[in-house]
Structures are given as structure tokens and as C-alpha cells.
Design a protein around this motif. Sequence first.
Motif, PDB file in Angstrom:
ATOM      1  N   ALA A  86       0.835  -1.206   0.000  1.00 40.94           N
ATOM      2  CA  ALA A  86       0.000   0.000   0.000  1.00 40.94           C
ATOM      3  C   ALA A  86       0.867   1.253   0.000  1.00 40.94           C
ATOM      4  O   ALA A  86       0.550   2.249  -0.670  1.00 40.94           O
ATOM      5  CB  ALA A  86      -0.923  -0.003   1.224  1.00 40.94           C
ATOM      6  N   GLY A  87       1.975   1.223   0.742  1.00 36.76           N
ATOM      7  CA  GLY A  87       2.889   2.358   0.790  1.00 36.76           C
ATOM      8  C   GLY A  87       3.521   2.625  -0.573  1.00 36.76           C
ATOM      9  O   GLY A  87       3.632   3.789  -1.001  1.00 36.76           O
ATOM     10  N   LYS A  88       3.946   1.577  -1.265  1.00 34.14           N
ATOM     11  CA  LYS A  88       4.540   1.734  -2.600  1.00 34.14           C
ATOM     12  C   LYS A  88       3.520   2.288  -3.601  1.00 34.14           C
ATOM     13  O   LYS A  88       3.834   3.165  -4.418  1.00 34.14           O
ATOM     14  CB  LYS A  88       5.088   0.396  -3.085  1.00 34.14           C
ATOM     15  N   ASP A  89       2.282   1.786  -3.500  1.00 30.50           N
ATOM     16  CA  ASP A  89       1.223   2.271  -4.400  1.00 30.50           C
ATOM     17  C   ASP A  89       0.918   3.743  -4.134  1.00 30.50           C
ATOM     18  O   ASP A  89       0.693   4.519  -5.071  1.00 30.50           O
ATOM     19  CB  ASP A  89      -0.047   1.441  -4.214  1.00 30.50           C
ATOM     20  N   TRP A  90       0.916   4.118  -2.852  1.00 32.08           N
ATOM     21  CA  TRP A  90       0.639   5.512  -2.500  1.00 32.08           C
ATOM     22  C   TRP A  90       1.728   6.420  -3.063  1.00 32.08           C
ATOM     23  O   TRP A  90       1.434   7.486  -3.637  1.00 32.08           O
ATOM     24  CB  TRP A  90       0.575   5.653  -0.975  1.00 32.08           C
ATOM     25  N   LEU A  91       2.987   6.029  -2.937  1.00 34.76           N
ATOM     26  CA  LEU A  91       4.101   6.824  -3.461  1.00 34.76           C
ATOM     27  C   LEU A  91       3.982   6.986  -4.975  1.00 34.76           C
ATOM     28  O   LEU A  91       4.198   8.088  -5.520  1.00 34.76           O
ATOM     29  CB  LEU A  91       5.432   6.158  -3.103  1.00 34.76           C
ATOM     30  N   ARG A  92       3.631   5.914  -5.641  1.00 36.50           N
ATOM     31  CA  ARG A  92       3.511   5.969  -7.107  1.00 36.50           C
ATOM     32  C   ARG A  92       2.411   6.942  -7.529  1.00 36.50           C
ATOM     33  O   ARG A  92       2.608   7.796  -8.398  1.00 36.50           O
ATOM     34  CB  ARG A  92       3.224   4.577  -7.650  1.00 36.50           C
ATOM     35  N   GLU A  93       1.239   6.844  -6.892  1.00 36.09           N
ATOM     36  CA  GLU A  93       0.104   7.683  -7.263  1.00 36.09           C
ATOM     37  C   GLU A  93       0.335   9.154  -6.911  1.00 36.09           C
ATOM     38  O   GLU A  93      -0.182  10.052  -7.577  1.00 36.09           O
ATOM     39  CB  GLU A  93      -1.166   7.183  -6.559  1.00 36.09           C
ATOM     40  N   MET A  94       1.087   9.409  -5.865  1.00 30.16           N
ATOM     41  CA  MET A  94       1.359  10.790  -5.450  1.00 30.16           C
ATOM     42  C   MET A  94       2.510  11.415  -6.239  1.00 30.16           C
ATOM     43  O   MET A  94       2.782  12.612  -6.106  1.00 30.16           O
ATOM     44  CB  MET A  94       1.689  10.836  -3.956  1.00 30.16           C
ATOM     45  N   GLY A  95       3.220  10.594  -7.073  1.00 32.57           N
ATOM     46  CA  GLY A  95       4.300  11.128  -7.910  1.00 32.57           C
ATOM     47  C   GLY A  95       5.681  10.944  -7.341  1.00 32.57           C
ATOM     48  O   GLY A  95       6.656  11.519  -7.851  1.00 32.57           O
ATOM     49  N   TYR A  96       5.811  10.140  -6.291  1.00 38.86           N
ATOM     50  CA  TYR A  96       7.117   9.930  -5.643  1.00 38.86           C
ATOM     51  C   TYR A  96       7.675   8.528  -5.904  1.00 38.86           C
ATOM     52  O   TYR A  96       8.668   8.136  -5.299  1.00 38.86           O
ATOM     53  CB  TYR A  96       7.001  10.131  -4.127  1.00 38.86           C
ATOM     54  N   GLY A  97       7.065   7.783  -6.817  1.00 39.37           N
ATOM     55  CA  GLY A  97       7.441   6.380  -7.015  1.00 39.37           C
ATOM     56  C   GLY A  97       8.858   6.168  -7.492  1.00 39.37           C
ATOM     57  O   GLY A  97       9.463   5.119  -7.209  1.00 39.37           O
ATOM     58  N   ASP A  98       9.454   7.152  -8.219  1.00 40.94           N
ATOM     59  CA  ASP A  98      10.821   6.991  -8.738  1.00 40.94           C
ATOM     60  C   ASP A  98      11.860   7.593  -7.804  1.00 40.94           C
ATOM     61  O   ASP A  98      13.062   7.484  -8.068  1.00 40.94           O
ATOM     62  CB  ASP A  98      10.924   7.653 -10.119  1.00 40.94           C
ATOM     63  N   ASN A  99      11.425   8.224  -6.744  1.00 40.08           N
ATOM     64  CA  ASN A  99      12.372   8.830  -5.800  1.00 40.08           C
ATOM     65  C   ASN A  99      12.932   7.770  -4.848  1.00 40.08           C
ATOM     66  O   ASN A  99      12.291   6.748  -4.580  1.00 40.08           O
ATOM     67  CB  ASN A  99      11.676   9.910  -4.981  1.00 40.08           C
ATOM     68  N   PRO A 100      14.122   8.025  -4.282  1.00 43.00           N
ATOM     69  CA  PRO A 100      14.630   7.119  -3.234  1.00 43.00           C
ATOM     70  C   PRO A 100      13.746   7.227  -1.980  1.00 43.00           C
ATOM     71  O   PRO A 100      13.397   8.333  -1.560  1.00 43.00           O
ATOM     72  CB  PRO A 100      16.040   7.622  -2.976  1.00 43.00           C
ATOM     73  N   TYR A 101      13.407   6.090  -1.393  1.00 43.94           N
ATOM     74  CA  TYR A 101      12.554   6.122  -0.190  1.00 43.94           C
ATOM     75  C   TYR A 101      12.883   4.945   0.721  1.00 43.94           C
ATOM     76  O   TYR A 101      13.444   3.920   0.285  1.00 43.94           O
ATOM     77  CB  TYR A 101      11.071   6.128  -0.555  1.00 43.94           C
ATOM     78  N   ILE A 102      12.525   5.108   1.991  1.00 46.01           N
ATOM     79  CA  ILE A 102      12.736   4.067   3.011  1.00 46.01           C
ATOM     80  C   ILE A 102      11.392   3.832   3.694  1.00 46.01           C
ATOM     81  O   ILE A 102      10.657   4.782   4.005  1.00 46.01           O
ATOM     82  CB  ILE A 102      13.773   4.514   4.064  1.00 46.01           C
ATOM     83  N   ILE A 103      11.079   2.562   3.937  1.00 46.09           N
ATOM     84  CA  ILE A 103       9.814   2.229   4.608  1.00 46.09           C
ATOM     85  C   ILE A 103      10.099   1.363   5.835  1.00 46.09           C
ATOM     86  O   ILE A 103      10.809   0.353   5.750  1.00 46.09           O
ATOM     87  CB  ILE A 103       8.849   1.487   3.652  1.00 46.09           C
ATOM     88  N   TYR A 104       9.519   1.781   6.981  1.00 51.34           N
ATOM     89  CA  TYR A 104       9.624   1.045   8.248  1.00 51.34           C
ATOM     90  C   TYR A 104       8.233   0.542   8.658  1.00 51.34           C
ATOM     91  O   TYR A 104       7.227   1.223   8.433  1.00 51.34           O
ATOM     92  CB  TYR A 104      10.138   1.953   9.367  1.00 51.34           C
ATOM     93  N   PHE A 105       8.216  -0.618   9.305  1.00 49.08           N
ATOM     94  CA  PHE A 105       6.968  -1.139   9.879  1.00 49.08           C
ATOM     95  C   PHE A 105       7.012  -0.967  11.400  1.00 49.08           C
ATOM     96  O   PHE A 105       8.020  -1.287  12.035  1.00 49.08           O
ATOM     97  CB  PHE A 105       6.792  -2.624   9.548  1.00 49.08           C
ATOM     98  N   HIS A 106       5.897  -0.458  11.993  1.00 51.07           N
ATOM     99  CA  HIS A 106       5.824  -0.224  13.450  1.00 51.07           C
ATOM    100  C   HIS A 106       4.756  -1.127  14.071  1.00 51.07           C
ATOM    101  O   HIS A 106       3.672  -1.305  13.511  1.00 51.07           O
ATOM    102  CB  HIS A 106       5.452   1.236  13.747  1.00 51.07           C
ATOM    103  N   ASN A 107       5.084  -1.648  15.247  1.00 50.02           N
ATOM    104  CA  ASN A 107       4.126  -2.485  15.991  1.00 50.02           C
ATOM    105  C   ASN A 107       3.949  -1.999  17.428  1.00 50.02           C
ATOM    106  O   ASN A 107       3.597  -2.766  18.321  1.00 50.02           O
ATOM    107  CB  ASN A 107       4.583  -3.948  16.002  1.00 50.02           C
ATOM    108  N   ASN A 108       4.196  -0.705  17.668  1.00 48.65           N
ATOM    109  CA  ASN A 108       4.176  -0.170  19.033  1.00 48.65           C
ATOM    110  C   ASN A 108       2.830   0.444  19.418  1.00 48.65           C
ATOM    111  O   ASN A 108       2.698   1.045  20.473  1.00 48.65           O
ATOM    112  CB  ASN A 108       5.280   0.882  19.211  1.00 48.65           C
ATOM    113  N   THR A 109       1.826   0.306  18.570  1.00 48.38           N
ATOM    114  CA  THR A 109       0.483   0.801  18.897  1.00 48.38           C
ATOM    115  C   THR A 109      -0.547  -0.297  18.611  1.00 48.38           C
ATOM    116  O   THR A 109      -0.194  -1.374  18.117  1.00 48.38           O
ATOM    117  CB  THR A 109       0.130   2.058  18.065  1.00 48.38           C
ATOM    118  N   ASP A 110      -1.807   0.019  18.902  1.00 48.20           N
ATOM    119  CA  ASP A 110      -2.870  -0.962  18.644  1.00 48.20           C
ATOM    120  C   ASP A 110      -3.110  -1.175  17.152  1.00 48.20           C
ATOM    121  O   ASP A 110      -3.693  -2.188  16.751  1.00 48.20           O
ATOM    122  CB  ASP A 110      -4.186  -0.500  19.301  1.00 48.20           C
ATOM    123  N   ASN A 111      -2.675  -0.215  16.330  1.00 44.51           N
ATOM    124  CA  ASN A 111      -2.896  -0.300  14.882  1.00 44.51           C
ATOM    125  C   ASN A 111      -1.574  -0.536  14.147  1.00 44.51           C
ATOM    126  O   ASN A 111      -0.594   0.201  14.344  1.00 44.51           O
ATOM    127  CB  ASN A 111      -3.524   1.010  14.363  1.00 44.51           C
TER     128      ASN A 111
END
Length: 530
Positions: A86-111
Motif C-alpha cells: 500500500a505504501g509503494k502504491d501511495w508513493l507511485r500515485e502521489m508522484g514519488y514512485g521513482d524517488n529514493p525512499y525508506i519504509i519502516y513497519f511499526h508495531n508499538n500501537t494498537d494499529n
Amino acid sequence: MIAKILRKSSSFSGIDYNERRVKKGEAELLCRENFGDAEALLKTPSSCKKFLEEWSARNDRTKYPQLHVSISAKGKDMSKEELLQAGKDWLREMGYGDNPYIIYFHNNTDNNHIHIITTRINRQGLKIDDSFEKKRSLQIIDQLSKTNRHEEIRQLVADRLRFSFTNKKQFFLLLERAGCSVKETGDNKTTIQKAGGKLTISNDLIMFCQKRYWRELEKEEKKKIKALVIKYSIEMKKEDFRSFMKEKFGYDFFFFGDQGNPYGYAMVDNRNRRVLQGKDILPVKILLGNYNKAAGRAEYFNSIIRHLLEENPYATRGEINKILHKAGGYIDKDSVRKKWRGKIKICDLDKNLKEKIAYNNKRDYVLNKYKPNSIAELLYINKKTGLNLVPGDMKKIKKNPEDISYYTQFMREILNSENPIERLRENNFSINSIAGELVFINHINKNRTVMFTNNDIGLSKEEITSSLYANDTRNETIYEKEESGNLSIDDALSELIEGIDYIIPDEVGGVEGDDPTKKKKKKKGEYVSR
């Protein structure tokens, strides 16, 4: 699914934030994309941060090049793999898909949620268009999650309208706590917005639902909630108390005004779908006395007792102690003591509270012992005990039908026998003529006394007095006095009734000898009989 664009930064501080979470075990690195040939050289977070800064430096007109976004799912509905896509799709649709990016997953909340860090500068050194950024982000999230925000807010409002609430402010509170913004318009309507969804409803609809779904809080349920609030608020700090009550019982507490010194509060009972006013549970000053320890123990406990007596002016010591036990104390004579702590004294009981509780104890004892259900009986009790009972005190009092049946037969038998007055004395009876009725009190023993009137046994005052007069050995004397003109029959009957109006001695259980504040112990071999 929700996307939130976080605060801007010129130094890509989002990487530092996420790496701190990784070290704490609350996050993990999912991917690094589009770093090209430099990927093999980026061994540390600081090197990634430096790369993005150098990439963005090609455009010196953009002051805050970092784009830091979080995308979260409801609860655990989406796995980290699904959120990554979902994060990759969001970046692509917003116009940032070809930019360098880093994605982290968090489990420190209920969501479950992810954090994305990228740059706003493209490969050509130009800033990527960010016009209507938040609106476009909402539309993209809706497309990815296949949701309709307008339908979601409609369902949310429809659900909250079915809660039990007493006014519009309470309904608005329900919506605000669900993340909505609420605004009344000048045309008797209210506009509700949440995360891009918008709905306008009539205030008449709100008031219609308020009347339809409102449910009065039952007395016993109110006592239960009050006891729980007292018990746990005194044991915990404010935020711990709020979290615990929500998790354990589904109670949400919301304070109004300055959070350090609020003027009131409301409680949302999520399990029973209703909003309760704080003043109906426990005054905010007492509740804050628990939290802040600002009020001394003496004032705190006396405040609770005073509040309980305001709610129920006839509350007894036993009824008050049921609530105080939850706060770790109880009333013992003229003081409040700690529960289960060797009767350690907490504070003295205010004099007026002590007198009021003593009166209530005596009142409760007398009402349960004599069970009056006529004005004559009330007048008799008031005269003998110093109480001030009123007709309203008889509402819940019911005599035992078996007792009335027994005494109806017993009195008819007595009145038809010789020397009925002596028979009544032998059976520990006293008779009183009050308000046109005869009140009979049978002092059976210390633990049992029965009171009834001539009306209870279906006999008139005249029938009883004439039977007593006709069968008593004093008849000749009365007749003689009447014939000589020295004493009328009415006077004689009055003398006769008053002559047996006496109180049984203390050891037999008379009114004046009873101490309602002391628990009576049953003696060995003692039994109750008529």
C-alpha cells in the motif's frame, strides 16, 4: 486505512526517529528503494540520511525537502506485507514512485502502520507538485482500500444517534471522541466532518433520537458505577485510571475546561451505549480529590459521605459503607477507619454527618421493626422514639399477611374471653388510642415486635372498647360511677384504654429500651414465637 503527512524537516530527521524505534524493538526496516548504485555503500542510517540530503541539495529553493508519511490500518487488519505494498502504491500515485525512499513497519500501537521517508525533489532536481496534497492523498487511500468516506461517516453518525444521551452537547462529544469535527450552522443544522468525509444533519433529528433512545440509569446500576469509580480513582493516577476504566469496563472519561482544574466531566459507557453526566456519578471535586490528593483524607471521606447523603437523605451506615469499602474505608461509630488494616483511624466523622447517620440508623431500625402503615402508628412511633416519620415513609412498608391473619383470630378470641385485659397483659400487649384508632403492640421478645391497628384486624374502635368493657371485672364500678353521675361511659372507656397503655420493660423488648445502633445477639435456646 489512513495516511498522515507528518511534520516537515530540512534534515530528514524522520530516519533518526524510526531508527530509535528499531533499537527499542518497536519497528523494523522493510525496504530501501531507488538508491541506485549507492545502495551497496549505504551501510548505516546516517549514510542514507546524507544521501537524501545531497540528492535534495540540487534544489536550493526548497527549504523543507523531507516527506515523512505514516499509513495505518485499523487494528491488525493488514499485515506488514500488505501495508508495504500500500505504501509503494501511495508513493507511485502521489508522484514519488521513482524517488529514493525508506519504509519502516511499526508495531508499538494498537494499529499496524508504516512510516515512509523520501524527498520532495525528483531526479531532475525539481520539486514534485504538492498542490492539494492532503485531498489527493485521501482520494488515493480510498481507492487503495476501496472505501467510501462519506458512507463511513454516515454510518458513524447513525451509530452514535442510537446512544442514550440527554442533550446535543453529549451527542457532539460522542462524535468528537470518534475523531469528527462538529459545527452547528445557523439554519438549525449541524455539519460533521472526518478525514475527508462530510455529512450535514438536522438538529431536529438529533433531538428526536435523544428522546427515542434515552434510558434512565437504574438506581442499583448507578450505585455500582459510583463504587467502581471511587475504588479505582483513589488507587491510580488520572491517566492510568482513565486507561484502566476504558479497558476493563468500557468507561471513557472526558473532562471539560482546564485539564489541570476541570469544571466538569462526562462518562461514556461504551458497552451499554450511553453518555452519563459526571455529576450523576461523583462530583468532579471529589473525583479530583482522589487524583490529586489535594484534599486531605478527612475532607475526602467526609465529602463522599456528604454526597451520598445528598443523594439519599435516609442512607444508613450500612448503605454508606458499601460505597466506602471500595475506597478502602468504613464508618465505625464516630470515625472513618481503614478497611482490613487493623481498624486504623483515617479521620473523624463530621458532627453533623454523625448525627444524621445515627438518626437514619434509628429510623431504618424502627421502620423495619414496627412496619407502620397508618397515621396512627406513625404518631405512636414518633411519640415514643423522638423520630419525625411522615406518611411517605410507609410507601415500601408491608405487613406480613400471616401476622394479620393470626392476630385477627387471636384478638377475636381474646375479646370474647373473660378478663381480656389480663389476657393481653399476659401476652405482652400494649394498647394506645391515637387519631381515632387503637394501636396494638405485641412485644414478643427482643428480636420481634408486631404492631397493628383495629382496622388491620377488621374491627372498629367501638367494638373493641365495648368488648373490653363488657367482659372486664371493673364493669360494676364503671356502671356505678356512671349511674351516680360522677363518670361517663366515654370517660370510663378512656380510663380503661389509658390504664393498659404501658411500655414493656427493657428485658422484654420495649421501644424505649431498644438501642438500634447495637447489634442484638441471639441468646442460647432463644426462639421467636407469637
